[in-house]
Design an enzyme around this catalytic site. Structure first.
Site, PDB file in Angstrom:
ATOM      1  N   HIS A  66       0.827  -1.218   0.000  1.00  0.00           N
ATOM      2  CA  HIS A  66       0.000   0.000   0.000  1.00  0.00           C
ATOM      3  C   HIS A  66       0.850   1.252   0.000  1.00  0.00           C
ATOM      4  O   HIS A  66       0.351   2.337  -0.270  1.00  0.00           O
ATOM      5  CB  HIS A  66      -0.883   0.043   1.255  1.00  0.00           C
ATOM      6  CG  HIS A  66      -1.806  -1.120   1.396  1.00  0.00           C
ATOM      7  ND1 HIS A  66      -3.033  -1.176   0.779  1.00  0.00           N
ATOM      8  CD2 HIS A  66      -1.694  -2.279   2.076  1.00  0.00           C
ATOM      9  CE1 HIS A  66      -3.633  -2.305   1.083  1.00  0.00           C
ATOM     10  NE2 HIS A  66      -2.846  -2.994   1.876  1.00  0.00           N
ATOM     11  N   HIS A  91       6.273   6.631   5.977  1.00  0.00           N
ATOM     12  CA  HIS A  91       5.774   6.137   4.706  1.00  0.00           C
ATOM     13  C   HIS A  91       5.181   7.295   3.926  1.00  0.00           C
ATOM     14  O   HIS A  91       5.098   8.408   4.434  1.00  0.00           O
ATOM     15  CB  HIS A  91       4.713   5.032   4.932  1.00  0.00           C
ATOM     16  CG  HIS A  91       3.504   5.555   5.638  1.00  0.00           C
ATOM     17  ND1 HIS A  91       3.381   5.550   7.012  1.00  0.00           N
ATOM     18  CD2 HIS A  91       2.400   6.181   5.166  1.00  0.00           C
ATOM     19  CE1 HIS A  91       2.240   6.111   7.344  1.00  0.00           C
ATOM     20  NE2 HIS A  91       1.633   6.519   6.253  1.00  0.00           N
ATOM     21  N   HIS A  93       2.292   8.804   0.731  1.00  0.00           N
ATOM     22  CA  HIS A  93       1.088   8.709  -0.096  1.00  0.00           C
ATOM     23  C   HIS A  93       1.343   9.616  -1.294  1.00  0.00           C
ATOM     24  O   HIS A  93       1.932  10.701  -1.132  1.00  0.00           O
ATOM     25  CB  HIS A  93      -0.136   9.193   0.688  1.00  0.00           C
ATOM     26  CG  HIS A  93      -0.340   8.464   1.985  1.00  0.00           C
ATOM     27  ND1 HIS A  93      -1.157   7.360   2.116  1.00  0.00           N
ATOM     28  CD2 HIS A  93       0.206   8.667   3.221  1.00  0.00           C
ATOM     29  CE1 HIS A  93      -1.138   6.942   3.373  1.00  0.00           C
ATOM     30  NE2 HIS A  93      -0.297   7.707   4.059  1.00  0.00           N
ATOM     31  N   GLU A 104      -2.752  13.509   1.214  1.00  0.00           N
ATOM     32  CA  GLU A 104      -4.004  13.150   1.898  1.00  0.00           C
ATOM     33  C   GLU A 104      -4.638  14.406   2.494  1.00  0.00           C
ATOM     34  O   GLU A 104      -5.789  14.724   2.207  1.00  0.00           O
ATOM     35  CB  GLU A 104      -3.714  12.108   2.979  1.00  0.00           C
ATOM     36  CG  GLU A 104      -3.168  10.801   2.363  1.00  0.00           C
ATOM     37  CD  GLU A 104      -3.470   9.583   3.188  1.00  0.00           C
ATOM     38  OE1 GLU A 104      -3.013   9.519   4.353  1.00  0.00           O
ATOM     39  OE2 GLU A 104      -4.179   8.699   2.689  1.00  0.00           O
ATOM     40  N   HIS A 117       4.352  10.661   6.090  1.00  0.00           N
ATOM     41  CA  HIS A 117       3.894  10.497   7.481  1.00  0.00           C
ATOM     42  C   HIS A 117       4.987   9.825   8.303  1.00  0.00           C
ATOM     43  O   HIS A 117       5.445   8.732   7.936  1.00  0.00           O
ATOM     44  CB  HIS A 117       2.620   9.649   7.516  1.00  0.00           C
ATOM     45  CG  HIS A 117       1.444  10.339   6.905  1.00  0.00           C
ATOM     46  ND1 HIS A 117       0.369   9.662   6.354  1.00  0.00           N
ATOM     47  CD2 HIS A 117       1.187  11.654   6.755  1.00  0.00           C
ATOM     48  CE1 HIS A 117      -0.510  10.548   5.896  1.00  0.00           C
ATOM     49  NE2 HIS A 117      -0.037  11.758   6.131  1.00  0.00           N
ATOM     50  N   THR A 198      -5.202   6.951   8.410  1.00  0.00           N
ATOM     51  CA  THR A 198      -5.879   7.231   7.134  1.00  0.00           C
ATOM     52  C   THR A 198      -6.038   5.961   6.295  1.00  0.00           C
ATOM     53  O   THR A 198      -6.487   5.998   5.164  1.00  0.00           O
ATOM     54  CB  THR A 198      -5.101   8.259   6.289  1.00  0.00           C
ATOM     55  OG1 THR A 198      -3.851   7.671   5.901  1.00  0.00           O
ATOM     56  CG2 THR A 198      -4.866   9.545   7.066  1.00  0.00           C
TER      57      THR A 198
END
Ligand SMILES: NS(=O)(=O)c1cc(-c2ccccc2)cc(-c2ccccc2)c1
Ligand SMILES: [Zn+2]
Length: 263
Positions: A66, A91, A93, A104, A117, A198
């Site tokens: 992910h 990590h 996004h 996000e 994050h 999230t």
């Protein structure tokens, strides 16, 4: 747990079927908009400790299907909050090569290219992150907005190894570096609110700190994040590109976003 994705039949609108908190309150991310903001003069600059890691220390860079994540040593922690929050992992996004907007959190509706994050847990109160992850005072996540611009040498400290983690569950060891260089210069200017993970299970357990100022990476660096990874296993016949791994903004309900700066 059950499979979840960022789109399609297991996408975010379906998460709450297997992960009830995802349909609950205090969900993240949110659109950080002016009318929600309240200046709070008691918000102190974020102070981080032991972020400057020696190259002799090895970090695990991994593809968890992910996201791209880096495991962090437990000596790293935030010292400026009411409790010690010990680092666990960081990590990202991100968007896609055709749509370089994948943060996000958004700011007055502006979505940035990506978001980092840095996940910490309340180690004053909980023995490990698994015991903290579902507690309302369990986690503190530092959010850094990422936009495309100048080349960022700090990101290349791990991006140069990205082709070793193209497929799900692949991991490589990378030399330690100063994780502080991944954060923006000003750690005294940030948004603060109570929210959630999230991703499923979406526990409402996160004290969010989103820094006001984005960091920049080059277009080439962004494309390497946005195009190098797959959410599928190396042996799978169907290649599933890993991109656009961001949850959309959630309803703020009656939440106020505290802000540490006046303008
Ligand atoms: N986006 S996030 O910050 O809320 C977040 C936190 C944690 C997390 C990690 C360790 C302990 C506790 C929470 C894990 C993820 C995650 C991202 C991709 C795939 C699976 C999980 C995401
Ligand atoms: Zn995240």
């Amino acid at each position: 747990g059950a499979k979840w994705t960022y789109g399609g039949p297991q996408g975010e609108h379906h998460w709450s079927k297997h992960y009830p908190y995802c349909g609950g309150t205090f969900q993240s991310p949110i659109d950080i908009k002016s009318e929600l903001l309240r200046f709070d003069p008691t918000l102190r600059p974020i102070e981080v400790q032991n972020y400057n890691l020696s190259p002799n220390e090895q970090l695990t860079l991994g593809n968890n299907g992910h996201s791209l994540q880096i495991s962090l040593p437990s000596k790293m922690h935030i010292s400026s909050l009411h409790r010690r929050f010990t680092a666990a992992q960081l990590h990202f996004h991100w968007g896609s090569s055709s749509r370089p907007a994948g943060s996000e959190h958004t700011v007055n509706g502006k979505q940035y290219a990506a978001e980092m994050h840095v996940v910490h847990y309340n180690s004053d109160k909980y023995p490990n992150i698994s015991m903290a992850v579902d507690k309302s005072d369990g986690l503190a996540v530092l959010g850094v907005l990422v936009e495309v611009g100048e080349f960022n040498p700090a990101f290349d400290q791990f991006l140069k190894f990205i082709n070793g983690i193209k497929y799900r569950d692949q991991k490589v060891q990378v030399p330690g570096f100063n994780i502080r260089t991944l954060l923006p210069e000003r750690l005294d200017e940030y948004y603060r609110y109570d929210g959630s993970l999230t991703t499923p299970p979406c526990y409402p357990s996160v004290l969010w700190t989103v820094f006001r100022n984005p960091v920049t990476i080059s277009q080439k660096q962004f494309l390497s994040i946005a195009t190098a990874l797959y959410s599928s296993y190396a042996q799978d016949s169907a290649l599933m590109p890993l991109h656009s791994n961001y949850r959309k903004p959630q309803l703020p309900e009656s939440r106020v976003v505290l802000v540490s700066f006046k303008e």
